[in-house]
Design an enzyme around this catalytic site. Sequence first.
Site, mmCIF file in Angstrom:
data_model
loop_
_atom_site.group_PDB
_atom_site.id
_atom_site.type_symbol
_atom_site.label_atom_id
_atom_site.label_comp_id
_atom_site.label_asym_id
_atom_site.label_seq_id
_atom_site.Cartn_x
_atom_site.Cartn_y
_atom_site.Cartn_z
ATOM 1 N N SER A 249 7.610 0.914 63.924
ATOM 2 C CA SER A 249 6.341 0.308 64.341
ATOM 3 C C SER A 249 6.028 -0.910 63.490
ATOM 4 O O SER A 249 5.287 -1.800 63.900
ATOM 5 C CB SER A 249 5.205 1.326 64.212
ATOM 6 O OG SER A 249 5.539 2.515 64.896
ATOM 7 N N ARG A 250 6.569 -0.957 62.269
ATOM 8 C CA ARG A 250 6.266 -2.070 61.358
ATOM 9 C C ARG A 250 7.142 -3.301 61.614
ATOM 10 O O ARG A 250 6.902 -4.346 61.017
ATOM 11 C CB ARG A 250 6.421 -1.620 59.897
ATOM 12 C CG ARG A 250 5.332 -0.638 59.451
ATOM 13 C CD ARG A 250 5.386 -0.385 57.955
ATOM 14 N NE ARG A 250 4.203 0.295 57.466
ATOM 15 C CZ ARG A 250 4.126 1.613 57.222
ATOM 16 N NH1 ARG A 250 5.167 2.385 57.427
ATOM 17 N NH2 ARG A 250 2.996 2.143 56.782
ATOM 18 N N VAL B 234 17.185 5.578 66.239
ATOM 19 C CA VAL B 234 17.400 4.657 67.352
ATOM 20 C C VAL B 234 17.289 3.227 66.816
ATOM 21 O O VAL B 234 16.369 2.922 66.049
ATOM 22 C CB VAL B 234 16.372 4.906 68.477
ATOM 23 C CG1 VAL B 234 16.527 3.886 69.600
ATOM 24 C CG2 VAL B 234 16.528 6.324 69.016
ATOM 25 N N HIS C 67 7.669 3.361 70.119
ATOM 26 C CA HIS C 67 8.834 2.576 70.528
ATOM 27 C C HIS C 67 9.916 3.548 71.001
ATOM 28 O O HIS C 67 9.691 4.769 71.050
ATOM 29 C CB HIS C 67 9.316 1.696 69.371
ATOM 30 C CG HIS C 67 9.494 2.430 68.063
ATOM 31 N ND1 HIS C 67 10.431 3.422 67.892
ATOM 32 C CD2 HIS C 67 8.827 2.337 66.879
ATOM 33 C CE1 HIS C 67 10.369 3.892 66.661
ATOM 34 N NE2 HIS C 67 9.386 3.260 66.021
ATOM 35 N N MET D 174 2.459 8.327 64.451
ATOM 36 C CA MET D 174 1.269 7.531 64.158
ATOM 37 C C MET D 174 1.022 6.520 65.276
ATOM 38 O O MET D 174 0.312 5.527 65.089
ATOM 39 C CB MET D 174 1.426 6.816 62.808
ATOM 40 C CG MET D 174 1.605 7.801 61.649
ATOM 41 S SD MET D 174 1.094 7.152 60.061
ATOM 42 C CE MET D 174 2.236 5.802 59.863
ATOM 43 N N GLY D 175 1.598 6.753 66.464
ATOM 44 C CA GLY D 175 1.392 5.837 67.587
ATOM 45 C C GLY D 175 2.212 4.571 67.425
ATOM 46 O O GLY D 175 3.198 4.552 66.685
ATOM 47 N N HIS E 6 10.584 6.796 68.984
ATOM 48 C CA HIS E 6 9.664 7.907 69.252
ATOM 49 C C HIS E 6 10.015 8.590 70.582
ATOM 50 O O HIS E 6 9.997 9.816 70.693
ATOM 51 C CB HIS E 6 8.218 7.408 69.342
ATOM 52 C CG HIS E 6 7.675 6.801 68.075
ATOM 53 N ND1 HIS E 6 7.405 5.458 67.964
ATOM 54 C CD2 HIS E 6 7.342 7.348 66.879
ATOM 55 C CE1 HIS E 6 6.912 5.194 66.754
ATOM 56 N NE2 HIS E 6 6.875 6.332 66.068
HETATM 57 P P1 AMP Z 1 5.878 7.200 62.665
HETATM 58 O O1 AMP Z 1 5.041 7.014 63.890
HETATM 59 O O2 AMP Z 1 6.513 5.931 62.189
HETATM 60 O O3 AMP Z 1 5.188 7.992 61.589
HETATM 61 O O4 AMP Z 1 7.111 8.086 63.097
HETATM 62 C C1 AMP Z 1 6.951 9.276 63.823
HETATM 63 C C2 AMP Z 1 8.284 9.953 63.942
HETATM 64 O O5 AMP Z 1 9.196 9.090 64.610
HETATM 65 C C3 AMP Z 1 8.914 10.292 62.578
HETATM 66 O O6 AMP Z 1 9.521 11.575 62.672
HETATM 67 C C4 AMP Z 1 9.931 9.205 62.425
HETATM 68 O O7 AMP Z 1 11.021 9.570 61.606
HETATM 69 C C5 AMP Z 1 10.379 8.992 63.858
HETATM 70 N N1 AMP Z 1 10.984 7.671 64.029
HETATM 71 C C6 AMP Z 1 10.484 6.476 63.631
HETATM 72 N N2 AMP Z 1 11.351 5.477 63.910
HETATM 73 C C7 AMP Z 1 12.438 6.058 64.482
HETATM 74 C C8 AMP Z 1 13.684 5.565 64.988
HETATM 75 N N3 AMP Z 1 13.993 4.278 64.961
HETATM 76 N N4 AMP Z 1 14.561 6.461 65.501
HETATM 77 C C9 AMP Z 1 14.257 7.796 65.536
HETATM 78 N N5 AMP Z 1 13.101 8.318 65.082
HETATM 79 C C10 AMP Z 1 12.201 7.466 64.562
#
Ligand code: AMP
Length: 283
Positions: A191-192, A181, A38, A34-35, A41
């Site tokens: 992201s939050r 990570v 960090h 969702m952009g 990602h």
């Molecule tokens: P999001 O943008 O938050 O929807 O996440 C996109 C993808 O990144 C999802 O598969 C998440 O599980 C993964 N993701 C988010 N935070 C982390 C993190 N800290 N370490 C590894 N993968 C992550």
Amino acid sequence: MSRSPMIARTVPALHRTLDRLRARKATVALVPTMGALHDGHVSLVRLARRRASRVVVSIFVNPTQFAPTEDFGSYPRTWKSDAARLAAEGVDLIWNPDAGTMYPDGFATRIVPEGAATANLEDRFRPHFFGGVATVVGKLFTQVRPNLAIFGEKDFQQLRVVTQMARDLDLGVKVVGSPTVRERDGLAMSSRNVYLSPEERLKAPVLYRALKESARRLRAGDDVAATMAGGVEMIVAAGFVLDYFEVRHAGTLAPVGARGDGPMRILVAARLGNTRLIDNIAV
Ligand code: AMP
């Protein structure tokens, strides 16, 4: 400097670009996001690079996985820096549809996941969530038709739901999980996390400390109920409002009562002020 990724914003443009990328038997990995990217990602993108010859990253803040009371409107949107990070990682294509492209007027079909999606964890607090995720990920998989897709273990229940959906619907996509990570103090990147006040940010790593300590105790053979109660106490004492702190079977997410019940995973969701954090750990 690596070449800038191609950017597609309509389905025909996506398909034209993919046809070119797929020439010469390329394998394609998709990283849905969702952009507000960090290092978590970026680790998924790097795993995708190692596992496939072409990498597609989708950036789409999916309205159907947010409840009306949630943060869809304020979710961080950082397109410029996201695009720069993906260029530096050598990503081939960014798929960045808008909501009207993903859900055109008259859109009337949803995927309703069961199994892990009804495990009584995230679904208990966000009943709309996995239907929204399954529908958009189902669409992303059919739009991009990747050989594999990388998801973070950070969203452990989501990883299970998406893996099952790809299997159940014969989507021909291998779903690969990638480790969480963390910041130096143990807080899982998200992201939050930008929503946290400086004071809340100092408390936030308690969640991972409680996970680690509880996993250590379970591995050592301590009583499950006493160990989980100890974890809850740590989290609540730090000022969190707890949604759940539970140990489950790592494969099915079914409740487990004792160490012998199979591989375990501890999952947590808790709120600090207005920010909801989730995390999990293998036992
Ligand atoms: P999001 O943008 O938050 O929807 O996440 C996109 C993808 O990144 C999802 O598969 C998440 O599980 C993964 N993701 C988010 N935070 C982390 C993190 N800290 N370490 C590894 N993968 C992550």
